[in-house]
Design a protein around this motif. Structure first.
Motif, PDB file in Angstrom:
ATOM      1  N   GLU A 188     -84.797  -7.565  18.782  1.00 38.70           N
ATOM      2  CA  GLU A 188     -85.958  -7.722  19.661  1.00 38.70           C
ATOM      3  C   GLU A 188     -86.708  -6.401  19.844  1.00 38.70           C
ATOM      4  O   GLU A 188     -86.118  -5.377  20.172  1.00 38.70           O
ATOM      5  N   ARG A 189     -88.007  -6.448  19.627  1.00 37.81           N
ATOM      6  CA  ARG A 189     -88.883  -5.274  19.676  1.00 37.81           C
ATOM      7  C   ARG A 189     -88.323  -4.110  18.868  1.00 37.81           C
ATOM      8  O   ARG A 189     -88.389  -2.954  19.283  1.00 37.81           O
ATOM      9  N   GLY A 190     -87.748  -4.446  17.722  1.00 37.26           N
ATOM     10  CA  GLY A 190     -87.180  -3.423  16.853  1.00 37.26           C
ATOM     11  C   GLY A 190     -88.207  -2.963  15.835  1.00 37.26           C
ATOM     12  O   GLY A 190     -88.901  -3.764  15.227  1.00 37.26           O
ATOM     13  N   MET A 191     -88.342  -1.656  15.690  1.00 37.10           N
ATOM     14  CA  MET A 191     -89.313  -1.097  14.754  1.00 37.10           C
ATOM     15  C   MET A 191     -88.566  -0.306  13.683  1.00 37.10           C
ATOM     16  O   MET A 191     -87.885   0.662  13.992  1.00 37.10           O
ATOM     17  N   PRO A 192     -88.691  -0.716  12.414  1.00 39.60           N
ATOM     18  CA  PRO A 192     -88.058   0.065  11.358  1.00 39.60           C
ATOM     19  C   PRO A 192     -88.807   1.378  11.134  1.00 39.60           C
ATOM     20  O   PRO A 192     -90.033   1.414  11.229  1.00 39.60           O
ATOM     21  N   ALA A 228     -88.342  -1.483  21.710  1.00 42.08           N
ATOM     22  CA  ALA A 228     -87.080  -1.361  22.434  1.00 42.08           C
ATOM     23  C   ALA A 228     -86.079  -0.616  21.562  1.00 42.08           C
ATOM     24  O   ALA A 228     -85.148   0.008  22.056  1.00 42.08           O
ATOM     25  N   LEU A 229     -86.302  -0.724  20.246  1.00 43.12           N
ATOM     26  CA  LEU A 229     -85.398  -0.075  19.305  1.00 43.12           C
ATOM     27  C   LEU A 229     -86.211   0.543  18.176  1.00 43.12           C
ATOM     28  O   LEU A 229     -87.146  -0.071  17.677  1.00 43.12           O
ATOM     29  N   ILE A 230     -85.862   1.770  17.819  1.00 47.93           N
ATOM     30  CA  ILE A 230     -86.386   2.305  16.568  1.00 47.93           C
ATOM     31  C   ILE A 230     -85.191   2.444  15.632  1.00 47.93           C
ATOM     32  O   ILE A 230     -84.246   3.168  15.923  1.00 47.93           O
ATOM     33  N   GLY A 231     -85.236   1.686  14.549  1.00 48.59           N
ATOM     34  CA  GLY A 231     -84.141   1.715  13.582  1.00 48.59           C
ATOM     35  C   GLY A 231     -84.495   2.681  12.475  1.00 48.59           C
ATOM     36  O   GLY A 231     -85.379   2.418  11.670  1.00 48.59           O
ATOM     37  N   VAL A 232     -83.827   3.831  12.454  1.00 46.60           N
ATOM     38  CA  VAL A 232     -84.162   4.851  11.462  1.00 46.60           C
ATOM     39  C   VAL A 232     -83.271   4.681  10.239  1.00 46.60           C
ATOM     40  O   VAL A 232     -82.050   4.751  10.348  1.00 46.60           O
ATOM     41  N   GLY A 288     -84.831  11.947  30.382  1.00 43.24           N
ATOM     42  CA  GLY A 288     -85.501  11.534  31.612  1.00 43.24           C
ATOM     43  C   GLY A 288     -86.695  10.641  31.364  1.00 43.24           C
ATOM     44  O   GLY A 288     -87.183   9.984  32.275  1.00 43.24           O
ATOM     45  N   GLU A 289     -87.195  10.605  30.120  1.00 41.70           N
ATOM     46  CA  GLU A 289     -88.307   9.690  29.826  1.00 41.70           C
ATOM     47  C   GLU A 289     -87.762   8.297  29.532  1.00 41.70           C
ATOM     48  O   GLU A 289     -86.576   8.140  29.255  1.00 41.70           O
ATOM     49  N   LYS A 290     -88.653   7.336  29.589  1.00 38.34           N
ATOM     50  CA  LYS A 290     -88.245   5.984  29.229  1.00 38.34           C
ATOM     51  C   LYS A 290     -88.236   5.905  27.700  1.00 38.34           C
ATOM     52  O   LYS A 290     -89.284   5.911  27.069  1.00 38.34           O
ATOM     53  N   LEU A 291     -87.045   5.877  27.146  1.00 38.10           N
ATOM     54  CA  LEU A 291     -86.924   5.972  25.687  1.00 38.10           C
ATOM     55  C   LEU A 291     -86.437   4.665  25.088  1.00 38.10           C
ATOM     56  O   LEU A 291     -85.632   3.958  25.695  1.00 38.10           O
ATOM     57  N   PRO A 292     -86.882   4.352  23.886  1.00 38.25           N
ATOM     58  CA  PRO A 292     -86.296   3.213  23.180  1.00 38.25           C
ATOM     59  C   PRO A 292     -84.916   3.617  22.665  1.00 38.25           C
ATOM     60  O   PRO A 292     -84.601   4.801  22.588  1.00 38.25           O
ATOM     61  N   ALA A 293     -84.105   2.630  22.346  1.00 44.35           N
ATOM     62  CA  ALA A 293     -82.834   2.931  21.698  1.00 44.35           C
ATOM     63  C   ALA A 293     -83.122   3.429  20.291  1.00 44.35           C
ATOM     64  O   ALA A 293     -84.038   2.951  19.633  1.00 44.35           O
ATOM     65  N   LEU A 294     -82.380   4.417  19.852  1.00 41.89           N
ATOM     66  CA  LEU A 294     -82.559   4.949  18.492  1.00 41.89           C
ATOM     67  C   LEU A 294     -81.255   4.767  17.729  1.00 41.89           C
ATOM     68  O   LEU A 294     -80.203   5.191  18.186  1.00 41.89           O
TER      69      LEU A 294
END
Lengths: 940, 422
Positions: A517-521, A579-583, A609-615
């Motif tokens: 969900e909301r994952g960006m390659p 929500a996710l950046i898939g590297v 401290g920032e609102k970060l996506p999961a990496l």
């Protein structure tokens, strides 16, 4: 209002506003999801249409695989250029050097095909490991007597434009080496005309009528011997001048041949091109004939165009293409259809191009360099256009936004050049802009039946009568040597990947990440990988598929890609809010030794401290494994990273299914079956919606759907995990991690394809949920049995060739065994060493009668198929030429299917999927028999 | 003369609106601001709203049109210029027209409606021509609200957007209105009521313009024009309009009989305008740009007769077209003077084409252009279909941008380094 990345602000402007130039000719911004490819792409575009040369891509398999026979550049003779030859470098060669492999491959190809010349393209990794490609080429040339030309096209060494000039350098090595005695007086070279859909032939016919001869059509239906004599021409006529001006300039400097720039699109530009050529020779006969030709062609064309124009007047278009010259021709061609251009952009225009575009477009027209999907879709929305003109990557954007689309890229199969090309263009634009489907999409009541125009029908009829002949003696490009004679088989040489049956690992990883969900390659590497993979995936799913890239440039390969990585992540966060950046890594980032884990840690620390996506990162160098393993690795990486929560409550109905690479329809079917059995299933990954999105959603940065990260986090709470496919389970997989970490109960079974395999899947779920399958599902099972009974005679004894990913082939063969079809050839691009064993487990006795090939390419498959003589082939669309050569039906399943519709909707899993597949097999056989029948029966 | 003049102007005086008629001359197509409610692109004969016209006339065509209409409708007492763009943005055409009209009709009332952006610098010329009525559209006196109504303003070449643009507009409007009042010209304010944007702001507008010295105000409802940004906005209800006018009327006199006329309106306000036997504004647009002069034709440099594709110097035969009743017709084919005679060649050419208002060619050098222009022959550069070119020049429109020149770019200055242009 359009939001453009800060660093791209001055790459966008409007006609009639401001005096500043559009910034351009610079590397794509990291993370911007540029539509551009890389240096390699530029070289490949220019040289590809030279039909009697071997084109060998030196590097891992991906670069060659993504450029295999996807262009519409046709040849009137040899088809050698349509193959994809790769040295398919493996890890050991990356470590120890690829020179030996390159040498063996070249010798093998030259012996087999007796080409007129060979081009060797260096890819990213060659620039890093430092193979002396020049030396190998010299050595092979000396030994074989065939000219071997290195092309310095390492992907990271600039932009696509640098690839053009590398190709021009390569061409200069051929030009001047032939005998120019006896060449005609009025001789010209055509540069930058790629013979897409036979366009060069259209232009050549005009030239013939004028009395002008073509010495060499360098980049379209090109021949090595013609190019050798190109210096004997009097004039170079340059289309697509962005790519070919460097060559024209060098020929002017070295051989004194002047050049002119032309475009063959639209009435005005086509006429101007012919007149300019005529004027150059200043011959009265040529001038008169040219004038008569133009007059005749336009006089015939205008009444037909007028009919289209009537319906198109006042409509608006957006244009985004490779080069600026084409962009301008299109603005004009649209204008002659009464249409206005509201957005115009290109991948590779320069400052002067944009300055002129600004001048000649109506005030307010948006002008843009090196755009990306989000920008393009907001331009479309803001300007409310009716039509988008672009390439395959732009097509789903247009359709998702509910507007027409016209393909003006190198994949197209309809000629748009010349006067008749203008007619085709008008027809195409009219068909897409006035189609009633847009009314349905916008909820309008009116349905207007398209009426054929009288004049345009006449024109079309006439056109079809005199269409340039594409050679009809079709041959498998693999079996058609440069001079038209059959290939020369060589003993025990199988070095080169000839039309590989696999893709590279990063592709699989990107696919998996889009199922979260909301994952960006995000590919850490040079720009081309992301663009090539996008096009490949988009052509299959016909859905937007954005992949970000860190767009590494030469300096980054030396000093490290940290900055580009961070900038890329910043930009993706800002534009996509994932929500996710898939590297995933690429061969480049792996080879230069990037430690992506560290990069991610560094990034997270800096942005604490920032609102970060999961990496999440996964290692997917394309010199190891295939796209299938890349896919499974990405799934494993996601589970490894997220599935950390200890179980709180385990509910019997909660079930995790790890499905492997199946279609969106298959994913939906798996879910439904599980629900039928009383489960609440979660699929990982789940791209059933993200890659098969309903149109109503419009074009959003990341389409809805996918497995939620929260669900993966609590994976320990699933009552069981079902890992489908022996290949997926054979290495350390996501299910292994869950088993080790949380003691999860794991079922490792095959794909539920066919009766017994689906039964096994159903039983596994029942054993977890404790409830039995609902009657609805049993009815489906009954219907499958019913179909199998009805059709059993048509399938019994058929011989099949099946190829693709291991798990797919194994599953299909299991079903074929159930319906009496005998697999005679089973092939996969993977090399696990266990393929035959899995096949035997699923379809006992198969290894007795079938050729089983691991690490196969389509040269192997073709050769084996010619021996085994199957009745049908089952697999993805890349097997088409083999099936065509054998004259047998190809039942298209799996990935990719680039030549048929609805690949993402094809269902093969579950009882229903098996029934569909069964019908398709039976009907393919029936259709073939019926077509071949002398009586033409219509009743069975 | 100030308030006396109001009496004979049907827009300013409700009592005589059924008796006297007005005519709008559509001579000013250009505009310098983009109102979000406005779309000037489409003409519809059945639609009546400001900014719409069936055709644009040249000043000379407009005069012919006025003479024709005035002969049929002697009750015309007022000649207005209201667009279809902004008369002050297209000032040269506007003043040329006003001058011609004033010469032929010394006693007629002249009026102009403008957005006010380019008003101040033109007030002296308006006064000189005895323009008696000026209407300025002021829908907001607060740039924050103005920015919601006006997308951009372009006082010169550079556009200003948003609040910056709206502030600039309001500043120039004030300056312009003050000068109008000082010059003794009657000042009317048009104010568009746009629910949800300025409906609570109208009284503020009324007070402010009253202070500046405006004489009358017209609060008129939004027309959500198709294709404009406000196309889907709701229109104010009759009740709201009534209430606003009543309240504003306490501050400044109101005009309540506005019919929101087209830019080519003619006759009694609100009356049915279509009369079958009448020549229309479109008919006049087809006339030569300068009726009465002796240049009715257009010459073309073409190789095959279909495309404009010869440089002036290359032409050996001109094809000369006339605007016939059913499309363009070839009037004659004329030999161009032979090359090699220097300046004489251009002078001869001017003679040969002395009955042509322009010549369409794909290119011309600066020196022959100057020579021909001095002899009264304008040269039009373009590339493309002859038909399209004739359509443009015979109707007095500009050649579309895309046909004005040939694209010569792409790769021209590119070294291919990917590091920018050299």
């Amino acid at each position: 209002m359009i939001e453009v990345l800060k660093e791209r602000k001055n790459q966008v402007g409007r006609s009639g506003e401001g005096t500043g130039d559009i910034a351009c000719s610079r590397p794509s911004a990291a993370g911007s999801v540029s539509q551009r490819a890389c240096v390699f792409c530029g070289s490949r575009v220019v040289l590809y249409p030279i039909a009697d040369a071997v084109h060998l891509v030196h590097g891992p398999v991906g670069c060659a695989a993504y450029t295999w026979d996807i262009r519409g550049s046709v040849s009137s003779g040899p088809q050698l250029h349509r193959n994809s030859f790769s040295t398919d470098l493996q890890e050991q060669e990356v470590i120890r050097g690829g020179e030996k492999k390159l040498y063996s491959c070249l010798i093998e190809l030259i012996n087999r095909y007796k080409p007129k010349a060979a081009f060797v393209y260096s890819t990213c990794i060659i620039g890093v490991i430092g193979d002396d490609v020049e030396a190998v080429c010299r050595k092979v040339a000396a030994e074989s007597g065939v000219t071997v030309i290195p092309v310095h096209s390492e992907g990271f060494k600039g932009t696509k434009k640098d690839g053009y000039s590398a190709a021009c350098d390569a061409l200069m090595k051929l030009i001047g080496t032939g005998d120019i005695k006896g060449l005609p007086g009025f001789g010209i070279n055509l540069l930058g005309e790629f013979n897409l859909a036979g366009e060069t032939w259209i232009i050549r016919k005009y030239l013939e009528r004028m009395g002008v001869s073509v010495v060499a059509a360098i980049t379209g239906d090109g021949r090595v011997d013609d190019i050798r004599r190109a210096h004997g021409a009097k004039l170079n006529v340059v289309q697509c001048s962005g790519s070919m001006t460097p060559l024209a300039k060098r020929m002017e400097a070295e051989y004194g041949i002047p050049f002119i720039r032309v475009s063959y699109f639209g009435i005005e530009d086509m006429s101007a091109a012919l007149y300019d050529i005529a004027d150059f020779f200043g011959d009265v006969g040529i001038s008169t004939r040219t004038r008569d030709l133009v007059k005749e062609e336009i006089t015939r064309l205008l009444p037909a165009l007028a009919e289209f124009r009537k319906r198109l007047e006042g409509r608006r278009a957006a244009v985004y293409v490779g080069g600026a010259f084409k962009a301008f021709s299109l603005v004009r061609a649209l204008r002659s259809l009464g249409m206005r251009t509201a957005v115009v952009g290109s991948q590779t225009g320069n400052t002067e191009d944009y300055r002129q575009l600004k001048e000649i477009c109506d005030a307010g027209t948006i002008i843009v360099d090196d755009s990306n999907p989000l920008e393009l879709s907001s331009f479309i929305r803001e300007t409310d256009v009716d039509l988008f003109i672009g390439g395959v990557k732009e097509r789903p954007i247009a359709y998702k936004l509910g507007i027409g689309f016209c393909d003006h890229n190198h994949e197209r199969k309809i000629p748009l050049a010349g006067f008749e090309g203008m007619f085709n263009f008008a027809r195409e634009v009219h068909a897409t802009v006035t189609s009633p489907v847009w009314n349905a999409i916008r909820g309008k009541e009116t349905i207007c039946v398209p009426l054929p125009g009288v004049k345009s029908s006449e024109y079309l009829e006439n056109l079809e009568k005199k269409r340039p002949e594409i050679p009809d003696d079709w041959k498998n490009p693999l079996h058609n040597a440069a001079d038209g004679t059959p290939e020369t088989p060589t003993e025990n040489s199988n070095h080169t990947a000839r039309n590989s049956c696999k893709l590279c690992a990063p592709l699989g990883a990107c696919l998996a990440f889009r199922g979260i969900e909301r994952g960006m390659p995000f590919l850490h590497g040079s720009q081309g990988c992301a663009t090539y993979i996008r096009r490949y995936v988009i052509s299959h799913f016909r859905e937007p598929f954005d992949i970000a890239s860190s767009s590494l440039a030469e300096a980054d390969t030396i000093f490290g890609g940290m900055n580009n990585f961070a900038k890329g992540i910043d930009n993706v966060r800002m534009k996509y809010e994932p929500a996710l950046i898939g590297v995933a890594t690429t061969c480049l980032s792996e080879t230069i030794g990037e430690n992506v884990g560290m990069l991610i840690k560094g990034y997270l620390a800096k942005h604490d401290g920032e609102k970060l996506p999961a990496l999440v990162n996964v290692s997917t160098p394309s010199y190891k494994d295939t796209h299938a393993e890349g896919f499974h690795s990405a799934v494993r990486a996601a589970v490894d990273a997220f599935a950390t929560e200890p179980p709180a409550t385990i509910k019997n109905e909660n079930l995790l299914i790890l499905p492997g690479i199946v279609s969106p329809s298959d994913l939906r079917e798996l879910r439904e079956i599980a629900v039928f059995c009383g489960a609440r299933p979660t699929l990982l990954p789940d791209y059933s919606e993200t890659l098969d999105a309903p149109l109503a959603d419009g074009c959003v940065p990341l389409s809805k759907g996918g497995t939620s990260i929260e669900a993966i986090r609590h994976a320990s709470e699933f009552a069981a995990v079902i890992q489908l496919g022996p290949g997926a389970a054979s290495r350390k997989s996501a299910s292994d991690i869950l088993e080790e970490r949380h003691g999860s109960r794991v079922f490792r079974i095959g794909w539920p394809l066919g009766l017994r395999a689906t039964d096994e899947f159903v039983r596994a779920i029942e054993s977890v949920t404790g409830s039995s399958a609902a009657t609805g599902l049993m009815a489906e099972r009954g219907r499958l049995l019913d179909a199998m009974a009805d059709g059993h005679k048509y399938t019994f004894g058929l011989k099949a060739a099946v190829y693709g990913e291991e798990d797919l082939v194994v599953a299909v063969c299991g079903f074929l065994a159930e319906i009496g079809v005998r697999p005679v050839l089973c092939a996969t691009g993977s090399k696990s060493g266990r393929f035959a064993g899995w096949l035997e487990n699923t379809a006992a006795g198969i290894s007795g009668g079938a050729e089983i090939i691991e690490g196969a390419d389509f040269a192997n498959i073709s050769e084996a198929a010619l021996k085994a003589r199957p009745d049908i082939m089952i697999g993805h669309s890349k097997g088409y030429s083999t099936a065509r050569e054998l004259g047998i039906p190809l039942i298209r399943i799996g990935f990719p299917v680039h030549d048929r519709f609805g690949a993402g909707r094809k269902l093969i899993l579950g009882y229903r999927g098996a029934m569909d597949l069964f019908d398709r097999i039976v009907n393919a056989v029936l259709e073939k028999r019926q077509d071949a029948s002398k009586t033409g029966y219509s009743y069975l | 003369m100030e308030n006396m003049e109001i009496k004979n102007h049907p827009c300013f005086n409700a009592e005589i609106r059924k008796k006297y008629a007005r005519i709008h001359l559509p001579v000013a197509p250009a505009c310098n601001i983009q109102c979000r409610f406005c779309n000037r692109r489409y003409d519809c004969a059945n639609e009546s709203r400001p900014g719409v016209t069936s055709a644009v006339l040249s000043p000379q065509q407009a005069l012919s049109y006025l003479k024709y209409k005035h002969a049929k409708n002697p009750e015309i007492t007022v000649v207005g210029i209201a667009g279809p763009g902004d008369p002050m943005a297209d000032a040269e055409k506007t003043f040329e027209t006003l001058k011609l009209v004033r010469q032929s009709f010394p006693n007629i009332l002249l009026c102009v409606a403008t957005n006010g952006l380019a008003l101040a610098q033109n007030v002296d010329r308006l006064a000189e021509l005895k323009v008696s009525h000026v209407t300025v559209t002021v829908s907001a006196v607060d740039p924050d609200i103005g920015a919601k109504i006006c997308a951009w303003v372009r006082p010169d070449k550079k556009p200003f957007r948003g609040v910056e643009g709206a502030a600039m507009l309001w500043e120039r409007q004030q300056e312009g209105m003050k000068k109008i009042v000082e010059a003794g010209i009657t000042l009317k304010i048009n104010c568009i009521i746009i629910p949800g944007i300025n409906d609570g702001h109208i009284l503020e507008v009324a007070k402010t313009v009253k202070n500046i010295g405006a004489h009358i105000m017209n609060c008129t409802p939004l027309i959500p024009a198709a294709g404009s940004e406000f196309e889907n906005r709701e229109i104010p209800s009759p009740d709201i309009i009534h209430d606003i006018r009543a309240a504003a009327g306490e501050i400044i006199p109101q005009m309540a009989h506005c019919a929101q006329c087209r830019a080519d309106a003619c006759g009694i306000i609100g009356a049915q305008e279509l009369q079958k036997d009448m020549l229309t504004v479109e008919d006049f647009a087809k006339m030569p740009l300068r009726p009465g002069d002796d240049r009715p034709y257009v010459a073309v440099g073409t190789r095959e007769g279909i495309l404009v594709n010869q440089h002036l110097g290359e032409v050996d035969k001109f094809i000369v077209f006339r605007n016939g009743g059913h499309g363009f017709e070839i009037e004659s084919i004329r030999n161009a003077p032979p090359p090699g005679t220097g300046v004489k060649r251009w002078l001869d050419m001017a003679d040969i084409l002395s009955d042509c208002r322009t010549v369409l060619v794909s290119g011309i050098g600066p020196s022959p252009r100057k020579i021909l222009l001095e002899k009264g022959l304008a040269v039009t550069e373009m590339e493309g279909l002859v038909e399209e070119g004739l359509k443009a020049v015979f109707s007095g429109n500009e050649i579309p941008a895309v046909m004005r020149r040939r694209f010569m770019g792409c790769g021209g200055a590119c070294g291919g380094s990917g590091q920018g242009c050299q």
